[in-house]
Write a protein that holds these residues in place. Sequence first.
Motif, PDB file in Angstrom:
ATOM      1  N   ARG A   1       0.819  -1.108  -0.033  1.00  0.00           N
ATOM      2  CA  ARG A   1      -0.183   0.012  -0.120  1.00  0.00           C
ATOM      3  C   ARG A   1       0.748   1.255  -0.110  1.00  0.00           C
ATOM      4  NH1 ARG A   1      -2.700  -3.072   3.596  1.00  0.00           N
ATOM      5  NH2 ARG A   1      -2.074  -1.853   5.333  1.00  0.00           N
ATOM      6  N   ARG A   2       1.970   1.182   0.562  1.00  0.00           N
ATOM      7  CA  ARG A   2       2.712   2.300   0.496  1.00  0.00           C
ATOM      8  C   ARG A   2       3.278   2.563  -0.722  1.00  0.00           C
ATOM      9  NH1 ARG A   2       5.915  -0.155   5.470  1.00  0.00           N
ATOM     10  NH2 ARG A   2       5.184   0.777   7.309  1.00  0.00           N
ATOM     11  N   LEU A   3       3.412   1.934  -1.560  1.00  0.00           N
ATOM     12  CA  LEU A   3       3.958   2.188  -3.101  1.00  0.00           C
ATOM     13  C   LEU A   3       3.339   3.259  -3.525  1.00  0.00           C
ATOM     14  CD1 LEU A   3       4.937  -1.490  -4.329  1.00  0.00           C
ATOM     15  CD2 LEU A   3       6.359   0.265  -3.152  1.00  0.00           C
ATOM     16  N   VAL A   4       1.848   3.269  -3.224  1.00  0.00           N
ATOM     17  CA  VAL A   4       1.105   4.291  -4.093  1.00  0.00           C
ATOM     18  C   VAL A   4       1.637   5.682  -4.061  1.00  0.00           C
ATOM     19  CG1 VAL A   4      -0.588   4.642  -2.145  1.00  0.00           C
ATOM     20  CG2 VAL A   4      -1.212   5.164  -4.487  1.00  0.00           C
ATOM     21  N   TYR A   5       2.461   6.051  -2.683  1.00  0.00           N
ATOM     22  CA  TYR A   5       3.247   7.529  -2.272  1.00  0.00           C
ATOM     23  C   TYR A   5       4.622   7.313  -2.419  1.00  0.00           C
ATOM     24  CZ  TYR A   5      -1.605   8.922  -1.433  1.00  0.00           C
ATOM     25  OH  TYR A   5      -2.764   9.445  -1.530  1.00  0.00           O
ATOM     26  N   LYS A   6       5.219   6.357  -3.325  1.00  0.00           N
ATOM     27  CA  LYS A   6       6.789   6.085  -3.614  1.00  0.00           C
ATOM     28  C   LYS A   6       6.639   6.275  -4.794  1.00  0.00           C
ATOM     29  CE  LYS A   6       8.245   3.196   0.368  1.00  0.00           C
ATOM     30  NZ  LYS A   6       9.265   2.201   0.842  1.00  0.00           N
ATOM     31  N   THR A   7       7.544   7.335  -5.266  1.00  0.00           N
ATOM     32  CA  THR A   7       7.719   7.707  -6.776  1.00  0.00           C
ATOM     33  C   THR A   7       8.933   7.208  -7.470  1.00  0.00           C
ATOM     34  OG1 THR A   7       8.735   9.591  -5.979  1.00  0.00           O
ATOM     35  CG2 THR A   7       6.547   9.864  -6.294  1.00  0.00           C
ATOM     36  N   GLN A   8       8.636   7.293  -8.795  1.00  0.00           N
ATOM     37  CA  GLN A   8       9.612   6.720  -9.677  1.00  0.00           C
ATOM     38  C   GLN A   8      10.719   7.830 -10.098  1.00  0.00           C
ATOM     39  OE1 GLN A   8       8.855   3.088  -9.829  1.00  0.00           O
ATOM     40  NE2 GLN A   8       9.609   3.460 -11.578  1.00  0.00           N
ATOM     41  N   VAL A   9      10.388   8.684 -11.109  1.00  0.00           N
ATOM     42  CA  VAL A   9      11.162  10.061 -11.245  1.00  0.00           C
ATOM     43  C   VAL A   9      10.677  11.175 -10.897  1.00  0.00           C
ATOM     44  CG1 VAL A   9      12.079  11.266 -13.392  1.00  0.00           C
ATOM     45  CG2 VAL A   9      11.834   8.780 -13.395  1.00  0.00           C
TER      46      VAL A   9
ATOM     47  N   PHE B   1       1.684  11.066 -12.636  1.00  0.00           N
ATOM     48  CA  PHE B   1       2.991  10.530 -12.972  1.00  0.00           C
ATOM     49  C   PHE B   1       3.063   9.067 -12.225  1.00  0.00           C
ATOM     50  CE2 PHE B   1       4.370  15.006 -13.023  1.00  0.00           C
ATOM     51  CZ  PHE B   1       4.824  15.028 -14.413  1.00  0.00           C
ATOM     52  N   ARG B   2       3.840   8.489 -12.897  1.00  0.00           N
ATOM     53  CA  ARG B   2       3.776   6.938 -12.221  1.00  0.00           C
ATOM     54  C   ARG B   2       4.582   6.831 -10.819  1.00  0.00           C
ATOM     55  NH1 ARG B   2       3.032   6.884 -17.691  1.00  0.00           N
ATOM     56  NH2 ARG B   2       2.430   4.869 -18.662  1.00  0.00           N
ATOM     57  N   THR B   3       3.759   5.971 -10.105  1.00  0.00           N
ATOM     58  CA  THR B   3       4.460   5.795  -8.742  1.00  0.00           C
ATOM     59  C   THR B   3       4.962   4.222  -8.754  1.00  0.00           C
ATOM     60  OG1 THR B   3       2.135   4.910  -7.791  1.00  0.00           O
ATOM     61  CG2 THR B   3       2.623   7.284  -7.571  1.00  0.00           C
ATOM     62  N   ARG B   4       5.359   3.861  -7.516  1.00  0.00           N
ATOM     63  CA  ARG B   4       6.016   2.497  -7.409  1.00  0.00           C
ATOM     64  C   ARG B   4       4.864   1.414  -7.348  1.00  0.00           C
ATOM     65  NH1 ARG B   4      11.471   1.896  -8.316  1.00  0.00           N
ATOM     66  NH2 ARG B   4      12.284   3.859  -7.454  1.00  0.00           N
ATOM     67  N   LEU B   5       3.616   1.973  -7.230  1.00  0.00           N
ATOM     68  CA  LEU B   5       2.678   1.143  -7.401  1.00  0.00           C
ATOM     69  C   LEU B   5       1.948   0.856  -8.823  1.00  0.00           C
ATOM     70  CD1 LEU B   5       0.290  -0.556  -5.765  1.00  0.00           C
ATOM     71  CD2 LEU B   5      -0.852   1.446  -5.800  1.00  0.00           C
ATOM     72  N   THR B   6       1.790   1.958  -9.340  1.00  0.00           N
ATOM     73  CA  THR B   6       1.620   1.718 -10.723  1.00  0.00           C
ATOM     74  C   THR B   6       2.481   1.200 -11.536  1.00  0.00           C
ATOM     75  OG1 THR B   6       1.988   4.099 -11.448  1.00  0.00           O
ATOM     76  CG2 THR B   6      -0.106   3.884 -10.691  1.00  0.00           C
ATOM     77  N   HIS B   7       3.966   1.361 -11.202  1.00  0.00           N
ATOM     78  CA  HIS B   7       4.830   0.826 -11.872  1.00  0.00           C
ATOM     79  C   HIS B   7       4.789  -0.736 -11.659  1.00  0.00           C
ATOM     80  CE1 HIS B   7       8.595  -0.548 -13.141  1.00  0.00           C
ATOM     81  NE2 HIS B   7       9.032  -1.001 -11.994  1.00  0.00           N
ATOM     82  N   SER B   8       4.414  -1.266 -10.628  1.00  0.00           N
ATOM     83  CA  SER B   8       4.588  -2.417 -10.049  1.00  0.00           C
ATOM     84  C   SER B   8       3.422  -3.526 -11.092  1.00  0.00           C
ATOM     85  CB  SER B   8       4.344  -2.776  -8.642  1.00  0.00           C
ATOM     86  OG  SER B   8       5.335  -2.326  -8.154  1.00  0.00           O
ATOM     87  N   LEU B   9       2.318  -2.556 -11.261  1.00  0.00           N
ATOM     88  CA  LEU B   9       1.138  -3.098 -11.652  1.00  0.00           C
ATOM     89  C   LEU B   9       1.472  -3.079 -13.202  1.00  0.00           C
ATOM     90  CD1 LEU B   9      -1.846  -1.149 -10.144  1.00  0.00           C
ATOM     91  CD2 LEU B   9      -1.291  -3.580  -9.652  1.00  0.00           C
ATOM     92  N   GLU B  10       2.023  -2.294 -13.911  1.00  0.00           N
ATOM     93  CA  GLU B  10       2.394  -2.382 -15.192  1.00  0.00           C
ATOM     94  C   GLU B  10       3.399  -3.552 -15.556  1.00  0.00           C
ATOM     95  OE1 GLU B  10       3.728   1.440 -16.799  1.00  0.00           O
ATOM     96  OE2 GLU B  10       1.818   2.099 -16.139  1.00  0.00           O
ATOM     97  N   VAL B  11       4.438  -3.904 -14.655  1.00  0.00           N
ATOM     98  CA  VAL B  11       5.374  -4.914 -14.776  1.00  0.00           C
ATOM     99  C   VAL B  11       4.565  -6.271 -14.722  1.00  0.00           C
ATOM    100  CG1 VAL B  11       7.200  -5.985 -13.709  1.00  0.00           C
ATOM    101  CG2 VAL B  11       7.265  -3.530 -13.604  1.00  0.00           C
ATOM    102  N   ALA B  12       3.640  -6.234 -13.799  1.00  0.00           N
ATOM    103  CA  ALA B  12       2.910  -7.453 -13.456  1.00  0.00           C
ATOM    104  C   ALA B  12       2.161  -7.836 -14.910  1.00  0.00           C
ATOM    105  CB  ALA B  12       1.943  -7.378 -12.277  1.00  0.00           C
ATOM    106  N   GLN B  13       1.324  -6.911 -15.521  1.00  0.00           N
ATOM    107  CA  GLN B  13       0.933  -6.922 -16.595  1.00  0.00           C
ATOM    108  C   GLN B  13       1.605  -7.493 -17.883  1.00  0.00           C
ATOM    109  OE1 GLN B  13       0.674  -4.392 -19.519  1.00  0.00           O
ATOM    110  NE2 GLN B  13      -0.065  -6.277 -20.642  1.00  0.00           N
ATOM    111  N   LEU B  14       2.617  -6.669 -17.942  1.00  0.00           N
ATOM    112  CA  LEU B  14       3.924  -7.232 -18.994  1.00  0.00           C
ATOM    113  C   LEU B  14       4.167  -8.784 -18.603  1.00  0.00           C
ATOM    114  CD1 LEU B  14       5.571  -3.808 -19.480  1.00  0.00           C
ATOM    115  CD2 LEU B  14       4.185  -4.930 -21.321  1.00  0.00           C
ATOM    116  N   GLY B  15       4.557  -8.816 -17.421  1.00  0.00           N
ATOM    117  CA  GLY B  15       5.176 -10.248 -16.956  1.00  0.00           C
ATOM    118  C   GLY B  15       4.004 -11.265 -17.486  1.00  0.00           C
TER     119      GLY B  15
END
Length: 415
Positions: A66-74, A83-97
């Motif tokens: 849950r904390r990833l929603v407020y941890k940022t990328q760039v 902008f992407r957060t660690r949470l949205t990034h992780s969801l995108e990685v999971a979808q591609l994977g």
Amino acid sequence: MTSQLPALAQQAAARVAVDAWPAGALAPWACDPTRSRGRRHPEPPAPTRNPFQRDRDRVIHSTAFRRLVYKTQVFLNHEGDLFRTRLTHSLEVAQLGRSIARALGLHEDLVEAIALAHDLGHTPFGHAGQEALNACLQADDGPWAAEPRGPDEPHGGFEHNLQSLRVVDELEQRYPEFDGLNLSFETREGILKHCARANAEWLEAREPGGVGARFLRGESPSLEAQLANVADEIAYNAHDIDDGVRSGLLTLEQLEQVELFDAFRREALAQHPHLSGRRLLYESIRRMLSAQVYDVIAATRAALAAAGVQSVEDVRAQPPLLGFSPTMREASLRLKRFLLVHLYRHPQVMETTARARQVVVDLYRAYCADPAQLPAQRRRGGLSLRRQVADHIAGMTDRYAIREHERLTGQRLFG
């Protein structure tokens, strides 16, 4: 000169379609949940879920996730809502994977579990926070620096992959019988994609033959773990282009220098001459993503066939087999170099990350100087003060770190 990438992508897509793995069937080189190496603390099986599904569900319900929603990328949270957060990034990685896993006959639930957990140990403020915390732990400029390392903590410095493993092994506290989430070996192995030798030896001493062993033996992880790593790279290259343009720090004209993007921008315009602005950006990124996905599938199938792989054990005995073709790998590296120069080292980004580093350094010094400021749940026996402080800071979101910094120092570095 006309790029060969669109033609190569079409060829890869054609091969992928012809050689599609039967839907729902596991390949012999896939991790089989019925043959999992198990959990550190034995548990009875779940009646409706395989071990890797259970891992995924535990990650999703964790506090660290849950904390990833407020941890940022760039870009930091205060710079914009989209902008992407660690949470949205992780969801995108999971979808591609999952998409690639299905085509290769790999276990989709395992890939998803690794993808969703891979950044749980990341600090606030992206790589800037990680670099600052690593520097703090390696420095010897405070009275706390000479404190001996505790028996339950890794060696010096901060490794976010190892921290992600520590989150799921120890720092999450949800169950009465054990610390951590007690994930399966295969998920934990995928989370720990890099590890310094000293820390691998520390892990091996605590868990002989466990997740640290492959770094000492020179073995490869499972294909599912390799896939999560490649999907991570594909995802952040694409979304950093998107976020860079959204921020105004990158332009479509600048991106014409990048073959991996521009080849598919030209292809999109050839089919849709009216496209411009964000629609052109999105269509170019979509085609670029698809090309990389098809390339990974085709290149990996060829590598598996050439190596004669027929089991997970065969995979571990080989160098990494899952990845891009040489042509796509070089194009991806050129994109990375472009983003490094034009986005990650852009003066506006550098100014923001300098303040982010200062927040982390000031927090570290403040907590070490006055340990009473640490929350009670972060004070753990077997760890030095320095590591307790690092665990606390690494678990912070961007906005909590900013608030704590203002409370402890009286300074306001961000609006």
